[in-house]
Design a protein around this motif. Structure first.
Motif, PDB file in Angstrom:
ATOM      1  N   PRO A 154      -0.317  -7.250 -14.350  1.00  0.00           N
ATOM      2  CA  PRO A 154      -0.528  -6.756 -12.619  1.00  0.00           C
ATOM      3  C   PRO A 154       0.664  -5.055 -12.563  1.00  0.00           C
ATOM      4  O   PRO A 154       2.221  -5.671 -13.197  1.00  0.00           O
ATOM      5  CB  PRO A 154      -0.503  -7.055 -11.559  1.00  0.00           C
ATOM      6  CG  PRO A 154       0.164  -8.113 -11.692  1.00  0.00           C
ATOM      7  CD  PRO A 154      -0.397  -8.644 -13.219  1.00  0.00           C
ATOM      8  N   VAL A 155       0.424  -4.106 -11.660  1.00  0.00           N
ATOM      9  CA  VAL A 155       2.108  -3.995 -10.991  1.00  0.00           C
ATOM     10  C   VAL A 155       2.037  -4.565  -9.050  1.00  0.00           C
ATOM     11  O   VAL A 155       1.107  -4.236  -9.183  1.00  0.00           O
ATOM     12  CB  VAL A 155       1.510  -2.380 -10.908  1.00  0.00           C
ATOM     13  CG1 VAL A 155       2.584  -1.165 -10.175  1.00  0.00           C
ATOM     14  CG2 VAL A 155       1.852  -1.688 -12.789  1.00  0.00           C
ATOM     15  N   VAL A 156       3.426  -4.446  -9.031  1.00  0.00           N
ATOM     16  CA  VAL A 156       2.977  -4.997  -7.843  1.00  0.00           C
ATOM     17  C   VAL A 156       4.168  -3.619  -6.986  1.00  0.00           C
ATOM     18  O   VAL A 156       4.504  -2.838  -7.273  1.00  0.00           O
ATOM     19  CB  VAL A 156       3.448  -5.977  -7.426  1.00  0.00           C
ATOM     20  CG1 VAL A 156       3.912  -6.378  -5.933  1.00  0.00           C
ATOM     21  CG2 VAL A 156       3.588  -6.937  -8.057  1.00  0.00           C
ATOM     22  N   LEU A 157       2.834  -3.221  -5.694  1.00  0.00           N
ATOM     23  CA  LEU A 157       3.644  -2.720  -4.973  1.00  0.00           C
ATOM     24  C   LEU A 157       3.917  -2.928  -3.743  1.00  0.00           C
ATOM     25  O   LEU A 157       2.901  -3.496  -3.015  1.00  0.00           O
ATOM     26  CB  LEU A 157       2.488  -1.822  -4.898  1.00  0.00           C
ATOM     27  CG  LEU A 157       3.212   0.093  -3.881  1.00  0.00           C
ATOM     28  CD1 LEU A 157       4.028   0.516  -4.001  1.00  0.00           C
ATOM     29  CD2 LEU A 157       1.386   1.028  -3.670  1.00  0.00           C
ATOM     30  N   CYS A 158       5.479  -3.136  -3.983  1.00  0.00           N
ATOM     31  CA  CYS A 158       5.850  -3.614  -1.950  1.00  0.00           C
ATOM     32  C   CYS A 158       5.673  -2.356  -0.804  1.00  0.00           C
ATOM     33  O   CYS A 158       6.813  -1.919  -1.094  1.00  0.00           O
ATOM     34  CB  CYS A 158       6.587  -4.524  -1.813  1.00  0.00           C
ATOM     35  SG  CYS A 158       6.467  -5.659  -3.617  1.00  0.00           S
ATOM     36  N   ILE A 159       4.902  -2.466   0.343  1.00  0.00           N
ATOM     37  CA  ILE A 159       4.895  -0.863   0.932  1.00  0.00           C
ATOM     38  C   ILE A 159       5.563  -1.877   2.445  1.00  0.00           C
ATOM     39  O   ILE A 159       5.668  -3.088   3.207  1.00  0.00           O
ATOM     40  CB  ILE A 159       3.366  -0.471   1.523  1.00  0.00           C
ATOM     41  CG1 ILE A 159       2.673  -0.592   0.480  1.00  0.00           C
ATOM     42  CG2 ILE A 159       3.640   0.358   2.288  1.00  0.00           C
ATOM     43  CD1 ILE A 159       1.447  -0.435   0.145  1.00  0.00           C
ATOM     44  N   GLY A 160       6.575  -1.230   3.250  1.00  0.00           N
ATOM     45  CA  GLY A 160       7.356  -1.006   4.152  1.00  0.00           C
ATOM     46  C   GLY A 160       8.697  -0.461   4.847  1.00  0.00           C
ATOM     47  O   GLY A 160       9.109   1.020   3.641  1.00  0.00           O
ATOM     48  N   GLY A 188       7.575  -6.331   3.314  1.00  0.00           N
ATOM     49  CA  GLY A 188       7.419  -5.739   2.022  1.00  0.00           C
ATOM     50  C   GLY A 188       8.125  -5.420   1.015  1.00  0.00           C
ATOM     51  O   GLY A 188       8.924  -5.789  -0.053  1.00  0.00           O
ATOM     52  N   PRO A 189       9.462  -4.897   1.735  1.00  0.00           N
ATOM     53  CA  PRO A 189      10.282  -4.680   0.688  1.00  0.00           C
ATOM     54  C   PRO A 189      11.531  -5.755   0.925  1.00  0.00           C
ATOM     55  O   PRO A 189      12.243  -6.213  -0.424  1.00  0.00           O
ATOM     56  CB  PRO A 189      11.174  -3.570   1.836  1.00  0.00           C
ATOM     57  CG  PRO A 189      10.282  -2.652   2.720  1.00  0.00           C
ATOM     58  CD  PRO A 189       9.185  -4.110   2.631  1.00  0.00           C
ATOM     59  N   TYR A 243       7.572  -1.789  -7.199  1.00  0.00           N
ATOM     60  CA  TYR A 243       7.498  -1.130  -7.174  1.00  0.00           C
ATOM     61  C   TYR A 243       8.008  -1.611  -5.203  1.00  0.00           C
ATOM     62  O   TYR A 243       6.973  -2.058  -4.659  1.00  0.00           O
ATOM     63  CB  TYR A 243       6.825   0.483  -6.498  1.00  0.00           C
ATOM     64  CG  TYR A 243       6.640   0.743  -7.921  1.00  0.00           C
ATOM     65  CD1 TYR A 243       8.030   1.689  -8.903  1.00  0.00           C
ATOM     66  CD2 TYR A 243       5.519   0.143  -8.808  1.00  0.00           C
ATOM     67  CE1 TYR A 243       7.787   2.375  -9.341  1.00  0.00           C
ATOM     68  CE2 TYR A 243       6.109   0.772 -10.331  1.00  0.00           C
ATOM     69  CZ  TYR A 243       6.265   1.720 -11.019  1.00  0.00           C
ATOM     70  OH  TYR A 243       6.848   1.772 -11.935  1.00  0.00           O
ATOM     71  N   GLY A 244       8.808  -0.856  -4.272  1.00  0.00           N
ATOM     72  CA  GLY A 244       9.042  -1.207  -2.689  1.00  0.00           C
ATOM     73  C   GLY A 244      10.473  -2.022  -2.472  1.00  0.00           C
ATOM     74  O   GLY A 244       9.849  -3.481  -2.666  1.00  0.00           O
ATOM     75  N   THR A 245      11.222  -2.514  -2.734  1.00  0.00           N
ATOM     76  CA  THR A 245      12.170  -2.689  -2.873  1.00  0.00           C
ATOM     77  C   THR A 245      13.406  -2.691  -1.039  1.00  0.00           C
ATOM     78  O   THR A 245      13.371  -1.407  -0.879  1.00  0.00           O
ATOM     79  CB  THR A 245      13.474  -3.478  -4.048  1.00  0.00           C
ATOM     80  OG1 THR A 245      14.639  -2.359  -4.087  1.00  0.00           O
ATOM     81  CG2 THR A 245      12.646  -2.995  -5.034  1.00  0.00           C
ATOM     82  N   THR A 258      12.540   1.657  -1.268  1.00  0.00           N
ATOM     83  CA  THR A 258      11.356   1.384  -0.246  1.00  0.00           C
ATOM     84  C   THR A 258      10.449   2.633  -0.401  1.00  0.00           C
ATOM     85  O   THR A 258      10.484   3.127  -0.663  1.00  0.00           O
ATOM     86  CB  THR A 258      11.839   0.734   1.768  1.00  0.00           C
ATOM     87  OG1 THR A 258      12.226   2.811   1.844  1.00  0.00           O
ATOM     88  CG2 THR A 258      13.072   0.794   1.926  1.00  0.00           C
ATOM     89  N   VAL A 259       9.152   1.973  -0.272  1.00  0.00           N
ATOM     90  CA  VAL A 259       8.059   2.715  -0.107  1.00  0.00           C
ATOM     91  C   VAL A 259       7.489   2.408   1.473  1.00  0.00           C
ATOM     92  O   VAL A 259       6.434   1.448   1.688  1.00  0.00           O
ATOM     93  CB  VAL A 259       7.421   1.964  -1.849  1.00  0.00           C
ATOM     94  CG1 VAL A 259       6.234   3.062  -1.297  1.00  0.00           C
ATOM     95  CG2 VAL A 259       7.845   2.520  -2.871  1.00  0.00           C
ATOM     96  N   THR A 260       7.366   3.539   1.755  1.00  0.00           N
ATOM     97  CA  THR A 260       7.151   3.536   3.323  1.00  0.00           C
ATOM     98  C   THR A 260       5.448   3.831   3.397  1.00  0.00           C
ATOM     99  O   THR A 260       5.012   4.627   2.323  1.00  0.00           O
ATOM    100  CB  THR A 260       7.896   4.315   4.202  1.00  0.00           C
ATOM    101  OG1 THR A 260       7.421   5.359   3.597  1.00  0.00           O
ATOM    102  CG2 THR A 260       9.097   4.191   4.300  1.00  0.00           C
ATOM    103  N   ALA A 261       4.941   3.555   4.268  1.00  0.00           N
ATOM    104  CA  ALA A 261       3.046   4.301   3.736  1.00  0.00           C
ATOM    105  C   ALA A 261       3.437   5.495   4.128  1.00  0.00           C
ATOM    106  O   ALA A 261       1.917   6.184   3.420  1.00  0.00           O
ATOM    107  CB  ALA A 261       2.591   3.914   5.365  1.00  0.00           C
TER     108      ALA A 261
END
Length: 181
Positions: free
Chosen positions: A30-36, A46-47, A64-66, A70-73
């Motif tokens: 899987p790919v993990v996307l951590c949002i926040g 998430g980050p 993705y998202g550290t 960060t990867v926000t909404a």
């Protein structure tokens, strides 16, 4: 399909792995996307989780998202296209903080339908992920000040640690050559 685990349950990481095995019967990592965002404690699940997973991984999965990136909404609509183009055969596990009822604070929910980031802040954004992992960090309120200002960092950090431990365990099987399911 939805599974719930209390943050104080010592078997929560094992339960999360079992839930992921039940939901994702794919043979691809899987790919993990951590949002926040790291700008508000309540939104940093998430980050923090992404950073911890990055530090634990050694199995070649993409995170993705550290805290560093960060990867926000707001970026989710772009991430959906990016992930489908870049990782077309890989399932996406989305991790995000959530608000809920007072009695649900401290629950980690694993869902088979992805998540809609920003829903607790009354944002209408698209769904992301094939699987959603949500940590309920605060009580839902009209103003959502509790999410931003009154959330305990200890709770968020503990949830992020449990989720990252579970994801590291779940994804380790892909580097070992095993398949889920």
């Amino acid at each position: 399909m939805e599974f719930s685990f209390n943050v104080f349950n010592k078997l929560a990481p094992t339960g999360i792995v079992m839930a992921l095995d039940q939901i994702l019967r794919a043979g691809r990592p899987p790919v993990v996307l951590c949002i926040g965002s790291d700008l508000a404690i309540g939104d940093s699940l998430g980050p923090i989780c992404g950073t911890q997973l990055e530090e634990k991984k050694g199995n070649g999965i993409f995170v993705y998202g550290t805290l560093k990136r960060t990867v926000t909404a707001k970026e989710v609509r772009y991430m959906n296209d990016f992930l489908r183009d870049t990782h077309p055969q890989s399932p996406v596990i989305a991790v995000d903080a959530a608000v809920g009822d007072a009695g649900d604070i401290g629950l980690i929910k694993v869902t088979s339908c992805g998540i809609r980031p920003g829903l607790g802040a009354n944002k209408r954004l698209g769904k992301v992920g094939d699987v959603g992992i949500m940590g309920i960090v605060a009580e839902k309120s009209v103003f959502n000040y509790s999410l931003l200002n009154l959330t305990r960092l200890n709770l968020v950090y503990r949830m992020a640690s449990l989720i990252s431990d579970a994801l590291a365990d779940y994804t380790a099987k892909f580097s070992a050559g095993e398949l889920a399911g």
